[in-house]
Scaffold this active site. Structure first.
Site, PDB file in Angstrom:
ATOM      1  N   ALA A  53      26.801 -22.317  57.412  1.00 25.74           N
ATOM      2  CA  ALA A  53      26.103 -23.488  56.881  1.00 25.74           C
ATOM      3  C   ALA A  53      25.554 -23.137  55.505  1.00 25.74           C
ATOM      4  O   ALA A  53      24.974 -22.072  55.320  1.00 25.74           O
ATOM      5  CB  ALA A  53      24.969 -23.900  57.806  1.00 25.74           C
ATOM      6  N   GLY A 100      26.557 -17.794  61.718  1.00 26.88           N
ATOM      7  CA  GLY A 100      26.373 -17.613  63.149  1.00 26.88           C
ATOM      8  C   GLY A 100      27.634 -17.058  63.795  1.00 26.88           C
ATOM      9  O   GLY A 100      28.743 -17.413  63.412  1.00 26.88           O
ATOM     10  N   GLY A 117      30.385 -19.662  62.575  1.00 26.09           N
ATOM     11  CA  GLY A 117      30.097 -20.806  61.725  1.00 26.09           C
ATOM     12  C   GLY A 117      29.336 -20.400  60.481  1.00 26.09           C
ATOM     13  O   GLY A 117      28.774 -19.309  60.406  1.00 26.09           O
ATOM     14  N   ALA A 143      23.220 -20.037  56.368  1.00 26.03           N
ATOM     15  CA  ALA A 143      23.154 -19.373  57.665  1.00 26.03           C
ATOM     16  C   ALA A 143      24.566 -19.049  58.131  1.00 26.03           C
ATOM     17  O   ALA A 143      25.498 -19.804  57.874  1.00 26.03           O
ATOM     18  CB  ALA A 143      22.464 -20.262  58.688  1.00 26.03           C
ATOM     19  N   CYS A 167      15.102 -18.580  60.688  1.00 24.27           N
ATOM     20  CA  CYS A 167      15.312 -17.161  61.000  1.00 24.27           C
ATOM     21  C   CYS A 167      14.014 -16.447  61.382  1.00 24.27           C
ATOM     22  O   CYS A 167      13.899 -15.234  61.232  1.00 24.27           O
ATOM     23  CB  CYS A 167      15.997 -16.444  59.844  1.00 24.27           C
TER      24      CYS A 167
END
Length: 89
Positions: free
Chosen positions: A19, A6, A17, A4, A37
């Site tokens: 991940a 962000g 960020g 992910a 999501c």
């Protein structure tokens, strides 16, 4: 979902960020609680899960190995020198 990204901007301040699921306990991602999501027909996976059964060994890279490769690739893509920091625990 294996990763992910962000990004947020509030009052002229941006945060970001990344991940990447290396080897988490996937039981923590119960599909009845978390919909990654908003994609209901897909769940959460990890690098370890994807690699299972792809070779004769049960090799799973460590968090530090994945971080080293990710940082090198980031530097290559953005043409920057990435300095090493503390070891990830």
């Amino acid at each position: 979902k294996i990763a992910a990204v962000g990004v947020s901007a509030t009052k002229w301040i941006t945060t970001h960020g990344l991940a990447l699921n290396v080897n988490p306990n996937l039981e923590h991602f119960d599909k009845d609680i978390i919909t990654p999501c908003g994609i209901e027909e897909r769940g959460v996976t990890s690098i370890s899960e994807v690699l299972k059964g792809t070779s004769s060994s049960d090799y799973s890279p460590s968090l530090n190995e994945v971080a080293d490769v990710a940082l090198k690739c980031f530097g290559d893509v953005f043409h920057v020198d990435v300095m090493g920091g503390c070891t990830i625990r």
